[in-house]
Motif scaffolding. Structure first.
Motif, PDB file in Angstrom:
ATOM      1  N   PHE A  51       0.822  -1.209   0.000  1.00 33.22           N
ATOM      2  CA  PHE A  51       0.000   0.000   0.000  1.00 33.22           C
ATOM      3  C   PHE A  51       0.856   1.260   0.000  1.00 33.22           C
ATOM      4  O   PHE A  51       0.512   2.243  -0.661  1.00 33.22           O
ATOM      5  N   ARG A  54       1.906   1.719  -3.425  1.00 33.85           N
ATOM      6  CA  ARG A  54       0.757   1.756  -4.345  1.00 33.85           C
ATOM      7  C   ARG A  54       0.927   0.774  -5.509  1.00 33.85           C
ATOM      8  O   ARG A  54       0.758   1.122  -6.680  1.00 33.85           O
ATOM      9  N   CYS A  84      -8.716  -4.116  -1.474  1.00 34.66           N
ATOM     10  CA  CYS A  84      -8.128  -2.784  -1.260  1.00 34.66           C
ATOM     11  C   CYS A  84      -7.025  -2.478  -2.263  1.00 34.66           C
ATOM     12  O   CYS A  84      -6.891  -1.332  -2.711  1.00 34.66           O
ATOM     13  N   GLU A  87      -8.733  -1.701  -5.558  1.00 32.27           N
ATOM     14  CA  GLU A  87      -9.399  -0.400  -5.480  1.00 32.27           C
ATOM     15  C   GLU A  87      -8.420   0.769  -5.347  1.00 32.27           C
ATOM     16  O   GLU A  87      -8.830   1.928  -5.428  1.00 32.27           O
ATOM     17  N   GLY A  88      -7.135   0.473  -5.097  1.00 32.13           N
ATOM     18  CA  GLY A  88      -6.135   1.525  -4.975  1.00 32.13           C
ATOM     19  C   GLY A  88      -6.208   2.306  -3.683  1.00 32.13           C
ATOM     20  O   GLY A  88      -5.872   3.493  -3.630  1.00 32.13           O
ATOM     21  N   CYS A  89      -6.640   1.646  -2.617  1.00 34.70           N
ATOM     22  CA  CYS A  89      -6.767   2.310  -1.310  1.00 34.70           C
ATOM     23  C   CYS A  89      -5.402   2.699  -0.755  1.00 34.70           C
ATOM     24  O   CYS A  89      -4.402   2.034  -1.013  1.00 34.70           O
ATOM     25  N   ASP A  90      -5.392   3.759   0.061  1.00 36.65           N
ATOM     26  CA  ASP A  90      -4.154   4.096   0.755  1.00 36.65           C
ATOM     27  C   ASP A  90      -4.130   3.352   2.093  1.00 36.65           C
ATOM     28  O   ASP A  90      -5.139   2.791   2.532  1.00 36.65           O
ATOM     29  N   ASP A  92      -4.021   4.283   5.181  1.00 38.82           N
ATOM     30  CA  ASP A  92      -4.913   4.753   6.248  1.00 38.82           C
ATOM     31  C   ASP A  92      -6.339   4.243   6.035  1.00 38.82           C
ATOM     32  O   ASP A  92      -7.013   3.841   6.989  1.00 38.82           O
ATOM     33  N   THR A  93      -6.781   4.241   4.787  1.00 42.17           N
ATOM     34  CA  THR A  93      -8.109   3.724   4.466  1.00 42.17           C
ATOM     35  C   THR A  93      -8.183   2.229   4.765  1.00 42.17           C
ATOM     36  O   THR A  93      -9.176   1.743   5.317  1.00 42.17           O
ATOM     37  N   VAL A  94      -7.127   1.517   4.409  1.00 37.80           N
ATOM     38  CA  VAL A  94      -7.076   0.071   4.669  1.00 37.80           C
ATOM     39  C   VAL A  94      -7.162  -0.190   6.164  1.00 37.80           C
ATOM     40  O   VAL A  94      -7.966  -1.015   6.617  1.00 37.80           O
ATOM     41  N   GLY A  97     -10.647   0.367   7.524  1.00 37.31           N
ATOM     42  CA  GLY A  97     -11.529  -0.754   7.202  1.00 37.31           C
ATOM     43  C   GLY A  97     -11.240  -1.976   8.048  1.00 37.31           C
ATOM     44  O   GLY A  97     -12.159  -2.650   8.524  1.00 37.31           O
TER      45      GLY A  97
END
Length: 108
Positions: A51, A54, A84, A87-90, A92-94, A97
C-alpha cells in the motif's frame, strides 16, 4: 530475485527514497535494515509496503510470492487486502476498514 531485492527495486522504481517508503509503511529504520539484509518480514509488513508503494495487484502478488506468501481465497484478511489493492486504497483507508471489521491492522 529475493524479497529484499524486489522490494528495493520497487522502491527505486516508485521514485521514493528508502526512508520515505518505510515510513509510509509504518516500519522503523532498524526493522527495515533487517529486511534489507535478508530477514523475511511478516505478511502484514509486506501488505503495508504494497500500500505504501501503491502497487497494482500483479506487482503485489509478485512481491508476496518472493517472500513465500500468496493471496489466499480462503482467508478473509487476504480477500480484504486484495479488494483494497484493486481499489487503490491508501494505507490509512485500509487500516480504517480493518479496524471496523475487527481485523489486525497493518504496520502504519
Amino acid at each position: 530475485e529475493t524479497f529484499s531485492e524486489r522490494l528495493l527495486r520497487l522502491i527505486d522504481e516508485s521514485g521514493m527514497t528508502d526512508a520515505e517508503a518505510y515510513k509510509r509503511a509504518g516500519v522503523d529504520r532498524k526493522y527495515f535494515s533487517k529486511i534489507r539484509n535478508g530477514q523475511a518480514p511478516s505478511v502484514k509488513v509486506i501488505y503495508a509496503f504494497i500500500f505504501a508503494l501503491r502497487l497494482n495487484i500483479d506487482e503485489a502478488r509478485d512481491l508476496l510470492a518472493s517472500a513465500g506468501y500468496t493471496i489466499s481465497p480462503a482467508s478473509a484478511y487476504d480477500l480484504v487486502m486484495e479488494f483494497c489493492i484493486i481499489e487503490g486504497c491508501d494505507i490509512d483507508t485500509v487500516n480504517g476498514g480493518l479496524y471496523e471489521m475487527g481485523m489486525p491492522l497493518l504496520c502504519a
